[in-house]
Each structure stands twice: as structure tokens, then as C-alpha cells.
Enzyme design. Structure first.
Site, PDB file in Angstrom:
ATOM      1  N   GLU A  18      -6.033  -7.056  -1.630  1.00  0.00           N
ATOM      2  CA  GLU A  18      -6.556  -7.053  -0.440  1.00  0.00           C
ATOM      3  C   GLU A  18      -7.813  -6.527  -0.233  1.00  0.00           C
ATOM      4  O   GLU A  18      -8.378  -5.615  -0.941  1.00  0.00           O
ATOM      5  CB  GLU A  18      -5.714  -6.101   0.724  1.00  0.00           C
ATOM      6  CG  GLU A  18      -4.381  -6.462   1.013  1.00  0.00           C
ATOM      7  CD  GLU A  18      -3.705  -5.447   2.057  1.00  0.00           C
ATOM      8  OE1 GLU A  18      -4.852  -4.802   2.719  1.00  0.00           O
ATOM      9  OE2 GLU A  18      -2.564  -5.404   1.990  1.00  0.00           O
ATOM     10  N   GLU A  59       0.897  -1.287  -0.196  1.00  0.00           N
ATOM     11  CA  GLU A  59       0.071  -0.013   0.080  1.00  0.00           C
ATOM     12  C   GLU A  59       0.878   1.197  -0.040  1.00  0.00           C
ATOM     13  O   GLU A  59       0.933   2.069   0.832  1.00  0.00           O
ATOM     14  CB  GLU A  59      -1.036   0.110   1.124  1.00  0.00           C
ATOM     15  CG  GLU A  59      -2.103  -0.931   1.217  1.00  0.00           C
ATOM     16  CD  GLU A  59      -3.220  -0.799   2.117  1.00  0.00           C
ATOM     17  OE1 GLU A  59      -4.395  -1.055   1.833  1.00  0.00           O
ATOM     18  OE2 GLU A  59      -2.865  -0.645   3.250  1.00  0.00           O
TER      19      GLU A  59
END
Length: 347
Positions: free
Chosen positions: A280, A173
Site C-alpha cells: 500500500e 495492517e
């Protein structure tokens, strides 16, 4: 006799042709049916087992967590790796040795493997990208070597154990970059060099491993265009665009943003010519039907990307039951059994 042989030959030929056509039309042999990754990130699993947590099937039978996931259609396991982690129950572990052990275990169960490099001693995400303590005072040139050597070292250990990951994620991320401050996305040229060192180390192990670059909020097309336009301008090398998608964290029901996710997936694939993947995803464990419906919608959105460029969907820590982890977006029940929400992966 000659006519009989000719007739028999013709019948045999037609039989072979019919058999071949039938096999070719079997749905299970289509590329998408074989290739679509239905996954679970299980970074907490070894710690849960070490603290005595037990996993059970719907009939109350105690089972291996990985088997329970496999029984629900999961074919891919994602594992994070930290550089020098602590022994903290929930925010530590995930060392090279532990990652190798879990990857081998998953591989031996027929699972596909993704390795997620955080390049930190603990959690890395949009709000924190802290350098490993051992790298704190390193120059930028040294950090480039650190990324290459750490990536190569972990993947070499996996290879020695008989595991070659199908995917490797360089950074976790990272809309704001990684290894702050040197690798901040405000200095994209340096971030690009760090990402490319991870790519090069991965390909040095096996050129077939697909390298993922991953940012959050997969429904936000403008964020993705900004990041990957900069990646293109700075010659970042990668194979797959990875996304997170958590309606819970953007404080809206999935129905309000699922179309945006679908459109962004398609735009990324066409704009950059890359494969895409939701690496995710998660939903509130108390909202079982809503989470199941959301997963079905996300899987369908990824499968709808043209030319089979949508590779798969991975649930983040489904096994992390609330009483053990404190995590609201797990997909497990308080009795140690999988949430019915995971049945979304069966089809």
C-alpha cells in the site's frame, strides 16, 4: 563439397550461438523486468461503476478503468475481501462474489492478482480489527476454524472461476493483531495460530501462492523488528513481508523518510530471509508531481533490495476520485482521467 558443408555448418552454429546470446542479454527477459509487480488496489471499482462513475483517457475517450491502469504500466490488481459486508457505497461490498468477479475480470486482462483478507465485515487496520458479526461469540478454537474455512472458501471460489492469486494477504495492517481481542498482538501466540490457519488454507489451494503478512509504517524499522521477531519466535508461517507507506499519514514529506523505508526493506529481507513488498502506498492527489516523485522513489527503493527480494509496489485505490470517495490519497482527476502521477509506473 565436404569443405562447403563444413563451412555452412560452422556458419549455422555461430549464428545460433549469437542469436542465443542476444536473447539472453535482452533486458525484458531478466527476472526483475518480468517479475516486478506494479499494482493498484481497486476495491472501490465495482461500486464506482454501479453508481455510474465514468473513467476517461487523457484524450477524453471513455475507457475501462483497468485498461487505463494497464496503459500506465500497472500489471497487478489487489482486492480486499470482507466476510459479510454491508451495501454501503464506500465502506461495504467486497464480498466473496464481488471479489471473484473483479479478480476474473482483471485476470482476463492479463493482470496478476493479490487477495487481501481483512477477516472483518468492514475495514480492518491498526485502529480497528473487528471480528465479523457471525464470529462474535465464537471461542478461540472456533475462530481458528473460521479463518481457515473463510480463506479456503474464497480461494476455492476463485480457483473454480479460473483464478489463482499470485499473493494472498492474511490480515490487513496488523501490528496490533487481528480478530480482537483473541488475536491481539499482546497475545502473539494466539495471533500466530490464526495467521498460520490462513497460511495453511492458502497452501491447501495452491502451494505456489505466496502468503503475505502486512503491517503499516514501512519506514519504522523498530516496529517491524518487534513484530517479525515475535512472528519468528512464535513460528508464524509466511513468505512475504508486506508494508504500507503513506508519508501523508505520518505528516512528513516522503523525502524525510524514504531512506528509512529503503533501509527497512533491506533489513527485513536480510534479517528474516523473506521477500518484501510495499502493498500500500499513496500520495495527496493535489500534489501531482510530489506524488509521482514519491512513487518513483518507492519503486527504486524496492528494486534496490538485494537478490531480487523486492517484489513490487501497489498504489491503494488510485481510481477512488475525491468527489466519489472523499479520499485524499487517490490518483485520479475530477474530470475522470488518471492523474499523471501514475506515469511513475510506466518505467
Amino acid at each position: 563439397m565436404k569443405k562447403t558443408r563444413t563451412l555452412l555448418s560452422l556458419v549455422l552454429l555461430l549464428s545460433l550461438i549469437f542469436s542465443s546470446c542476444s536473447k539472453a542479454q535482452t533486458p525484458e527477459t531478466t527476472p526483475m523486468a518480468v517479475a516486478f509487480a506494479k499494482g493498484a488496489d481497486v476495491g472501490w471499482l465495482s461500486q464506482m461503476e454501479a453508481t455510474g462513475y465514468k473513467f476517461y483517457d487523457t484524450d477524453g475517450t471513455q475507457k475501462d478503468c483497468l485498461q487505463l491502469l494497464k496503459d500506465r504500466g500497472i500489471n497487478t490488481i489487489r482486492l480486499r475481501v470482507w466476510v459479510n459486508p454491508s451495501n454501503d457505497k464506500a465502506s461495504g461490498h467486497c464480498s466473496k462474489a464481488e471479489t471473484v468477479a473483479m479478480a476474473l475480470r482483471a485476470k482476463n486482462m492479463g493482470m496478476r492478482i493479490m487477495i487481501d483478507f481483512h477477516y472483518s465485515d468492514s475495514w480492518a487496520d491498526p485502529g480497528k480489527q473487528t471480528k465479523p458479526a457471525a464470529w462474535t461469540n465464537h471461542t478461540f478454537s472456533e475462530l481458528l476454524n473460521d479463518v481457515y474455512n473463510h480463506t479456503f472458501d474464497v480461494l476455492s471460489a476463485l480457483k473454480s472461476a479460473g483464478v489463482t492469486p499470485e499473493w494472498v494477504q492474511i490480515g490487513n495492517e496488523i501490528p496490533g493483531g487481528m480478530l480482537w481481542p483473541e488475536g491481539s498482538s499482546s497475545n502473539f501466540s494466539q495471533l500466530a495460530q490464526l495467521l498460520n490457519k490462513g497460511y495453511e488454507a492458502t497452501k491447501a489451494i495452491n502451494s505456489d501462492i505466496k502468503v503475505i503478512v502486512h503491517i503499516d509504517q514501512g519506514n519504522d524499522n523498530s516496529k517491524f523488528r518487534w513484530f517479525f521477531d515475535n512472528a519468528k519466535a512464535n513460528n508464524v508461517k509466511y513468505d512475504v513481508i508486506g508494508m504500507s507507506y503513506y508519508p501523508y499519514w505520518i505528516k512528513s514529506d516522503y523525502t524525510a523518510t524514504i531512506a528509512d523505508l529503503g533501509n527497512n526493506l533491506k533489513d527485513m529481507a536480510s534479517r528474516y530471509g523473506k521477500e518484501v513488498m510495499v502493498v500500500e502506498v499513496g500520495g495527496d492527489y493535489t500534489l501531482v508531481q510530489n506524488t509521482k516523485d514519491m512513487l518513483v522513489a518507492v519503486i527504486n527503493a524496492v528494486k534496490a533490495v538485494p537478490n531480487n527480494k523486492g517484489l513490487g509496489v501497489i498504489y491503494w485505490e488510485p481510481e477512488g476520485e475525491k468527489s466519489w470517495s472523499g479520499y485524499q490519497l487517490n490518483a485520479w482527476q475530477s474530470d475522470g482521467k488518471p492523474s499523471p502521477a501514475l506515469d511513475a509506473f510506466k518505467n
